[in-house]
Design a protein around this motif. Structure first.
Motif, PDB file in Angstrom:
ATOM      1  N   LEU A 136      -2.305  -3.243  -4.222  1.00 27.25           N
ATOM      2  CA  LEU A 136      -3.708  -2.849  -4.359  1.00 27.25           C
ATOM      3  C   LEU A 136      -4.654  -4.033  -4.184  1.00 27.25           C
ATOM      4  O   LEU A 136      -5.812  -3.855  -3.799  1.00 27.25           O
ATOM      5  N   VAL A 183     -11.491  -1.886 -12.509  1.00 26.58           N
ATOM      6  CA  VAL A 183     -10.152  -1.298 -12.641  1.00 26.58           C
ATOM      7  C   VAL A 183     -10.220  -0.099 -13.570  1.00 26.58           C
ATOM      8  O   VAL A 183     -10.567  -0.233 -14.747  1.00 26.58           O
ATOM      9  N   ILE A 231     -13.352   6.684  -4.237  1.00 28.31           N
ATOM     10  CA  ILE A 231     -13.280   5.240  -4.506  1.00 28.31           C
ATOM     11  C   ILE A 231     -14.243   4.492  -3.594  1.00 28.31           C
ATOM     12  O   ILE A 231     -14.984   3.598  -4.035  1.00 28.31           O
ATOM     13  N   GLN A 256     -15.461  -3.617  -6.051  1.00 32.97           N
ATOM     14  CA  GLN A 256     -14.231  -3.047  -5.514  1.00 32.97           C
ATOM     15  C   GLN A 256     -13.521  -2.326  -6.659  1.00 32.97           C
ATOM     16  O   GLN A 256     -13.523  -2.817  -7.795  1.00 32.97           O
ATOM     17  N   GLN A 296      -9.504   8.720  -2.407  1.00 31.92           N
ATOM     18  CA  GLN A 296      -9.854   7.435  -1.812  1.00 31.92           C
ATOM     19  C   GLN A 296     -11.291   7.440  -1.299  1.00 31.92           C
ATOM     20  O   GLN A 296     -11.951   6.405  -1.319  1.00 31.92           O
ATOM     21  N   GLU A 334     -17.575   2.237  -4.582  1.00 39.74           N
ATOM     22  CA  GLU A 334     -17.740   0.863  -4.122  1.00 39.74           C
ATOM     23  C   GLU A 334     -19.078   0.678  -3.415  1.00 39.74           C
ATOM     24  O   GLU A 334     -19.756  -0.345  -3.600  1.00 39.74           O
ATOM     25  N   LEU A 379      -8.607  -7.654  -0.849  1.00 37.45           N
ATOM     26  CA  LEU A 379      -9.821  -7.638  -1.656  1.00 37.45           C
ATOM     27  C   LEU A 379     -10.670  -8.876  -1.373  1.00 37.45           C
ATOM     28  O   LEU A 379     -10.155  -9.951  -1.065  1.00 37.45           O
ATOM     29  N   GLY A 413      -6.109   2.528  -4.469  1.00 35.49           N
ATOM     30  CA  GLY A 413      -7.339   1.878  -4.052  1.00 35.49           C
ATOM     31  C   GLY A 413      -7.757   2.468  -2.724  1.00 35.49           C
ATOM     32  O   GLY A 413      -7.160   3.437  -2.258  1.00 35.49           O
ATOM     33  N   ARG A 414      -8.755   1.877  -2.096  1.00 36.12           N
ATOM     34  CA  ARG A 414      -9.206   2.467  -0.820  1.00 36.12           C
ATOM     35  C   ARG A 414      -8.225   2.224   0.299  1.00 36.12           C
ATOM     36  O   ARG A 414      -8.251   2.917   1.317  1.00 36.12           O
ATOM     37  N   ILE A 444     -10.021  -0.265  -8.134  1.00 37.64           N
ATOM     38  CA  ILE A 444      -8.630   0.152  -8.052  1.00 37.64           C
ATOM     39  C   ILE A 444      -8.288   0.964  -9.300  1.00 37.64           C
ATOM     40  O   ILE A 444      -8.988   0.903 -10.316  1.00 37.64           O
ATOM     41  N   SER A 477      -2.083   3.615  -1.787  1.00 36.89           N
ATOM     42  CA  SER A 477      -1.900   4.677  -2.763  1.00 36.89           C
ATOM     43  C   SER A 477      -0.415   4.858  -3.018  1.00 36.89           C
ATOM     44  O   SER A 477       0.348   5.168  -2.105  1.00 36.89           O
TER      45      SER A 477
END
Length: 287
Positions: free
Chosen positions: A60, A72, A31, A41, A28, A35, A64, A280-281, A43, A284
């Motif tokens: 996810l 993605v 990730i 963003q 993460q 970003e 956003l 994603g951040r 995922i 999970s």
């Protein structure tokens, strides 16, 4: 010098919990770094494309920023084309531009998802494939064309050699007549799904251009391939009209993507792997 005293309740995580999830936090953090570097963003979706993944994907997408791009990281052997279109609609509703990154392969329903993206970022070794709907047969996936062909071949050979019936009956034990009819229907609907996916783009082609593009895609993605494993690399994908961008393998952004991908690969999360992950951040989910 004395140690600083922490206030009660100041720990965000206990040491054991943090140790158990250290790999997840490291991914993460990668990730978040991506970003910050790109302004987009990011995922991750590594799974077969079936309805069970829709709810996890929505997790996810929570939180956003719709005013930013969504990237993605996608790896999948395929699945249900109808679900693929629903997923792409969900993702397009959460961003200004959708970029799908394929570090390995995105076959079948994964290729369909790519058709609804504004950009498909591929490495020279990345692979798309035929848009051939897939079905769960026993513990593995089988393409609709493969199911229909296998049953037709079995019927023909049993008609010629009736004593071979037990052999083919055993080989096709997991295939039902309902599945065969569903496979035939799915093949018939494939062209319509390509059209629906193209309409998901941020700036979809108008009716005339979309009709031309569907026909242009039909032969390499539907008609010509006889095997679900047929490959569509970045050069062919670009030649048949897909919005491909070949990744700069020396760039900082791709280096982060590759670091992420190798971590998932080491966990057994790859297109035909035993594990699936949505990450994603903020969320999970792995199984």
């Amino acid at each position: 010098m004395t140690d600083a005293v922490k206030e009660p309740g100041s720990l965000a995580k206990t040491p054991l919990f943090e140790a158990q999830h250290a790999d997840r936090y490291a991914r993460q953090e990668l990730i978040r770094t991506y970003e910050q570097l790109t302004g987009a963003q990011l995922i991750v979706l590594i799974d077969q494309i079936f309805a069970r993944g829709l709810t996890v994907l929505q997790e996810l997408l929570i939180g956003l920023d719709r005013s930013r791009e969504l990237h993605v990281l996608l790896a999948t052997p395929g699945g249900d084309g109808e679900v693929a279109v629903r997923m792409i609609r969900a993702m397009q509703a959460r961003c200004t531009r959708l970029v799908i990154i394929v570090p390995d392969m995105a076959k079948s329903a994964g290729t369909l998802m790519c058709l609804g993206a504004d950009v498909i970022r591929m490495a020279p070794f990345s692979d798309l494939g035929p848009v051939d709907p897939q079905f769960q047969v026993g513990n593995s996936l089988a393409g609709a064309k493969e199911i229909v062909a296998a049953v037709a071949t079995a019927e023909d050979r049993v008609a010629q050699q009736p004593n071979s019936y037990p052999l083919y009956s055993a080989l096709l034990a997991d295939v039902t007549m309902l599945m065969v009819e569903q496979a035939k229907a799915a093949i018939t609907r494939t062209e319509a799904l390509i059209d629906e996916a193209l309409q998901c783009r941020t700036e979809p082609p108008d009716d005339t251009e979309r009709g031309r593009l569907v026909q242009q895609l039909r032969r390499p993605l539907i008609d010509d391939p006889t095997d679900h494993a047929a490959t569509v690399g970045p050069k062919l994908a670009e030649r048949i009209g897909l919005p491909v961008e070949v990744a700069d393998l020396d760039s900082e952004s791709w280096t982060i993507i590759w670091q992420l991908w190798t971590r998932y690969f080491a966990l057994g999360c790859y297109p035909a792997g035993a594990r699936a992950i949505y990450e994603g951040r903020l969320a999970s989910h792995m199984r």
